[in-house]
Design a protein around this motif. Structure first.
Motif, mmCIF file in Angstrom:
data_model
loop_
_atom_site.group_PDB
_atom_site.id
_atom_site.type_symbol
_atom_site.label_atom_id
_atom_site.label_comp_id
_atom_site.label_asym_id
_atom_site.label_seq_id
_atom_site.Cartn_x
_atom_site.Cartn_y
_atom_site.Cartn_z
ATOM 1 N N PHE A 85 0.800 -1.225 0.000
ATOM 2 C CA PHE A 85 0.000 0.000 0.000
ATOM 3 C C PHE A 85 0.834 1.278 0.000
ATOM 4 C CE2 PHE A 85 -2.847 3.120 2.175
ATOM 5 C CZ PHE A 85 -3.838 3.165 1.190
ATOM 6 N N SER A 86 1.980 1.279 0.666
ATOM 7 C CA SER A 86 2.735 2.529 0.813
ATOM 8 C C SER A 86 3.245 3.073 -0.516
ATOM 9 C CB SER A 86 3.904 2.355 1.784
ATOM 10 O OG SER A 86 4.841 1.429 1.285
ATOM 11 N N SER A 87 3.425 2.221 -1.523
ATOM 12 C CA SER A 87 3.919 2.708 -2.817
ATOM 13 C C SER A 87 2.993 3.766 -3.403
ATOM 14 C CB SER A 87 4.054 1.544 -3.810
ATOM 15 O OG SER A 87 4.913 0.546 -3.318
ATOM 16 N N GLY A 88 1.690 3.615 -3.184
ATOM 17 C CA GLY A 88 0.725 4.607 -3.639
ATOM 18 C C GLY A 88 0.263 5.549 -2.554
ATOM 19 N N GLU A 89 0.309 5.080 -1.315
ATOM 20 C CA GLU A 89 -0.116 5.894 -0.183
ATOM 21 C C GLU A 89 0.730 7.155 -0.050
ATOM 22 O OE1 GLU A 89 -0.602 5.188 4.649
ATOM 23 O OE2 GLU A 89 0.946 4.103 3.523
ATOM 24 N N CYS A 90 2.042 7.021 -0.276
ATOM 25 C CA CYS A 90 2.953 8.146 -0.034
ATOM 26 C C CYS A 90 2.719 9.309 -0.991
ATOM 27 C CB CYS A 90 4.391 7.669 -0.073
ATOM 28 S SG CYS A 90 4.769 6.465 1.218
ATOM 29 N N PRO A 91 2.645 9.085 -2.305
ATOM 30 C CA PRO A 91 2.303 10.227 -3.169
ATOM 31 C C PRO A 91 0.924 10.793 -2.873
ATOM 32 C CG PRO A 91 2.485 8.186 -4.447
ATOM 33 C CD PRO A 91 3.022 7.901 -3.092
ATOM 34 N N ALA A 92 -0.026 9.929 -2.522
ATOM 35 C CA ALA A 92 -1.365 10.420 -2.176
ATOM 36 C C ALA A 92 -1.317 11.273 -0.915
ATOM 37 C CB ALA A 92 -2.321 9.242 -1.986
ATOM 38 N N ASP A 93 -0.468 10.897 0.030
ATOM 39 C CA ASP A 93 -0.342 11.646 1.274
ATOM 40 C C ASP A 93 0.215 13.043 1.036
ATOM 41 O OD1 ASP A 93 -0.609 11.779 4.102
ATOM 42 O OD2 ASP A 93 1.534 11.435 4.350
ATOM 43 N N MET A 324 1.877 -17.187 2.805
ATOM 44 C CA MET A 324 1.301 -15.848 2.840
ATOM 45 C C MET A 324 0.785 -15.472 1.458
ATOM 46 S SD MET A 324 1.791 -14.740 6.003
ATOM 47 C CE MET A 324 1.695 -12.957 5.929
ATOM 48 N N VAL A 325 -0.136 -14.502 1.450
ATOM 49 C CA VAL A 325 -0.663 -13.982 0.190
ATOM 50 C C VAL A 325 -0.238 -12.527 0.052
ATOM 51 C CG1 VAL A 325 -2.723 -13.435 -1.161
ATOM 52 C CG2 VAL A 325 -2.632 -15.549 0.184
ATOM 53 N N TYR A 326 0.659 -12.278 -0.887
ATOM 54 C CA TYR A 326 1.109 -10.921 -1.219
ATOM 55 C C TYR A 326 0.825 -10.705 -2.706
ATOM 56 C CZ TYR A 326 4.043 -11.494 2.974
ATOM 57 O OH TYR A 326 4.518 -11.732 4.231
ATOM 58 N N TYR A 327 -0.281 -10.051 -3.059
ATOM 59 C CA TYR A 327 -1.215 -9.263 -2.249
ATOM 60 C C TYR A 327 -2.618 -9.687 -2.653
ATOM 61 C CZ TYR A 327 2.979 -6.709 -1.282
ATOM 62 O OH TYR A 327 4.259 -6.400 -0.904
ATOM 63 N N ALA A 328 -3.558 -9.595 -1.744
ATOM 64 C CA ALA A 328 -4.893 -10.119 -1.986
ATOM 65 C C ALA A 328 -5.820 -9.130 -2.683
ATOM 66 C CB ALA A 328 -5.518 -10.555 -0.657
ATOM 67 N N LYS A 329 -5.415 -7.858 -2.773
ATOM 68 C CA LYS A 329 -6.310 -6.847 -3.350
ATOM 69 C C LYS A 329 -5.498 -5.844 -4.170
ATOM 70 C CE LYS A 329 -10.461 -4.605 -1.778
ATOM 71 N NZ LYS A 329 -11.222 -4.125 -0.624
ATOM 72 N N PRO A 330 -5.928 -5.554 -5.395
ATOM 73 C CA PRO A 330 -5.229 -4.537 -6.187
ATOM 74 C C PRO A 330 -5.274 -3.179 -5.499
ATOM 75 C CG PRO A 330 -6.750 -5.800 -7.560
ATOM 76 C CD PRO A 330 -7.049 -6.167 -6.130
ATOM 77 N N MET A 331 -4.279 -2.366 -5.788
ATOM 78 C CA MET A 331 -4.231 -1.033 -5.193
ATOM 79 C C MET A 331 -5.443 -0.194 -5.586
ATOM 80 S SD MET A 331 -1.531 -0.513 -3.242
ATOM 81 C CE MET A 331 -1.090 1.220 -3.327
ATOM 82 N N GLY A 335 -10.036 0.515 -0.420
ATOM 83 C CA GLY A 335 -11.079 1.452 0.019
ATOM 84 C C GLY A 335 -10.612 2.887 0.131
ATOM 85 N N ALA A 336 -9.322 3.083 0.405
ATOM 86 C CA ALA A 336 -8.795 4.440 0.558
ATOM 87 C C ALA A 336 -8.919 5.245 -0.729
ATOM 88 C CB ALA A 336 -7.327 4.385 0.984
ATOM 89 N N PHE A 337 -8.995 4.561 -1.874
ATOM 90 C CA PHE A 337 -9.052 5.272 -3.162
ATOM 91 C C PHE A 337 -10.443 5.247 -3.791
ATOM 92 C CE2 PHE A 337 -4.611 3.771 -2.764
ATOM 93 C CZ PHE A 337 -4.010 5.019 -2.658
ATOM 94 N N LYS A 338 -11.414 4.720 -3.059
ATOM 95 C CA LYS A 338 -12.776 4.652 -3.588
ATOM 96 C C LYS A 338 -13.289 6.063 -3.904
ATOM 97 C CE LYS A 338 -17.351 2.720 -2.581
ATOM 98 N NZ LYS A 338 -18.190 1.986 -1.584
ATOM 99 N N GLY A 339 -13.870 6.214 -5.091
ATOM 100 C CA GLY A 339 -14.429 7.492 -5.485
ATOM 101 C C GLY A 339 -13.425 8.482 -6.038
#
Length: 383
Positions: A85-93, A324-331, A335-339
């Motif tokens: 998540f942080s790969s996209g979270e950081c520019p969004a932040d 382990m499952v890396y990753y179970a949901k596309p970026m 939910g953080a990017f919904k809408g």
């Protein structure tokens, strides 16, 4: 069996690590002690860059890089859809809009063809300023930097290499964390080179950016006069409190020596055992392109579409084998990017991977017997 055997690593390196930790405790130089600078110099030389600036964690490393570049509102930053998540979270932040790009099904890294298509689309629409690319070295394998760097040059984009999982990897001898205009890594304990808590580092050859990054890491302090004892109280920009603790640097020093001396070659040997044991099973195995070298943060296979992944994991767990499952949901579906425009992504490869990938126990301390057991039980589980 441990998924990544950190207790075994500590057992092997205990005397060196304990001595380093006790030395820091005795000196009481817990913040910005000499071990931090020693580590930065050693790692910069290993990677082959001019500057290494350590920080509190890998997420901060990306955020600080974005801030040093002035990435913000109205900017588009292109990020692989299959990543942490942080790969996209950081520019969004920082106020930018992550534009998610599909990945290559064999390497798991950003697909250069899809990247250029996404850039062209953003440029044509004119809503955002195409600013930067975050290329991730997923599971230890460097991304396709020869192609990505050409694309960035063509469209005048900054390139950040997210080497959190790729430290130690290389392309034709050029080391991971040296490919970006700025590159970053994480020292999270489970990473190829990990400490005993959180930690990270930022790499660049650019002197101006390096000074700016060092300032941002310590509350935006004035770095123009490092010999002034009061310099840390002269704040010329809004920064962060993001430093690598001395004790973590001390732990990393003997771990780094082991990493270079034998761990990197040994983990590649373990990966080779997996590849040999799992061929002709119907699983899609990880791909290492000629000229590339992986540091194997994970050994990730793709299960056949008709195999129930949860059932496979349950069967493995029953015989003491973690997975382990890396990753179970596309970026783009987080939910953080919904809408937002970040959710508008066409990434069928990523969606398939999220439904089929499974990561197996892997570290430099696994024996051939360990691998044979995992291979045998996985074959049984997928029949």
């Amino acid at each position: 069996m441990q998924f990544r055997d950190l207790p075994k690593q500590y057992e092997v390196l205990k005397s060196q690590i304990d001595a380093k930790m006790l030395s820091v405790a005795a000196s009481a130089h817990f913040i910005s002690g000499p071990e931090v600078k020693e580590l930065e110099i050693a790692i910069a030389e290993y990677v082959g860059v001019k500057h290494c600036i350590t920080c509190a964690n890998g997420t901060d490393a990306i955020t600080i890089a974005m801030r040093a570049w002035g990435v913000g509102k109205g900017d588009a930053v292109f990020v692989p859809d299959f990543t942490f998540f942080s790969s996209g979270e950081c520019p969004a932040d920082e106020g930018a809009t992550p534009i998610y790009v599909d990945v290559d099904s064999g390497t798991y890294n950003i697909d250069p063809v899809k990247l250029e298509e996404a850039i062209q689309k953003v440029v044509a629409e004119g809503k955002y300023n195409a600013k930067a690319v975050v290329a991730v070295d997923l599971f230890g394998l460097p991304a396709d930097y020869p192609a990505i760097k050409e694309i960035c040059k063509k469209y005048n984009l900054l390139l950040l290499e997210d080497g959190a999982q790729g430290f130690g990897g290389s392309i034709d001898g050029k080391m991971a964390c040296s490919f970006g205009d700025i590159s970053t890594t994480s020292f999270f304990p489970a990473k190829p080179l990990g400490c005993y808590g959180d930690g990270g580092a930022i790499f660049t050859d650019n002197d101006e950016w390096a000074d700016l990054i060092r300032s941002i890491c310590v509350h935006g302090k004035d770095t123009s006069n490092p010999n002034d004892p009061n310099a840390k109280y002269y704040n010329i920009r809004i920064g962060k409190n993001s430093r690598l603790d001395t004790i973590q640097a001390a732990i990393l020093l003997p771990k780094f020596k082991a990493f270079v001396d034998y761990e990197l070659s040994d983990v590649n040997k373990v990966a080779d055992w997996y590849t040999e044991g799992l061929k002709d099973t119907g699983l899609v195995l990880p791909e290492v392109i000629e000229g590339y070298y992986s540091s194997w943060a994970q050994y990730t296979v793709q299960l056949p579409a008709d195999v129930d992944r949860k059932e496979v994991q349950t069967k493995l767990k029953a015989v003491g084998i973690p997975s382990m499952v890396y990753y179970a949901k596309p970026m783009h579906l987080q939910g953080a990017f919904k809408g937002t425009d970040s959710a508008n992504a066409d990434c069928p490869v990523t969606e398939k991977l999220c439904a089929t990938v499974l990561s197996l126990p892997l570290d430099p301390y696994k024996s051939k017997e360990d691998v044979n057991l995992v291979v045998s039980e996985l074959k049984k589980a997928i029949r």
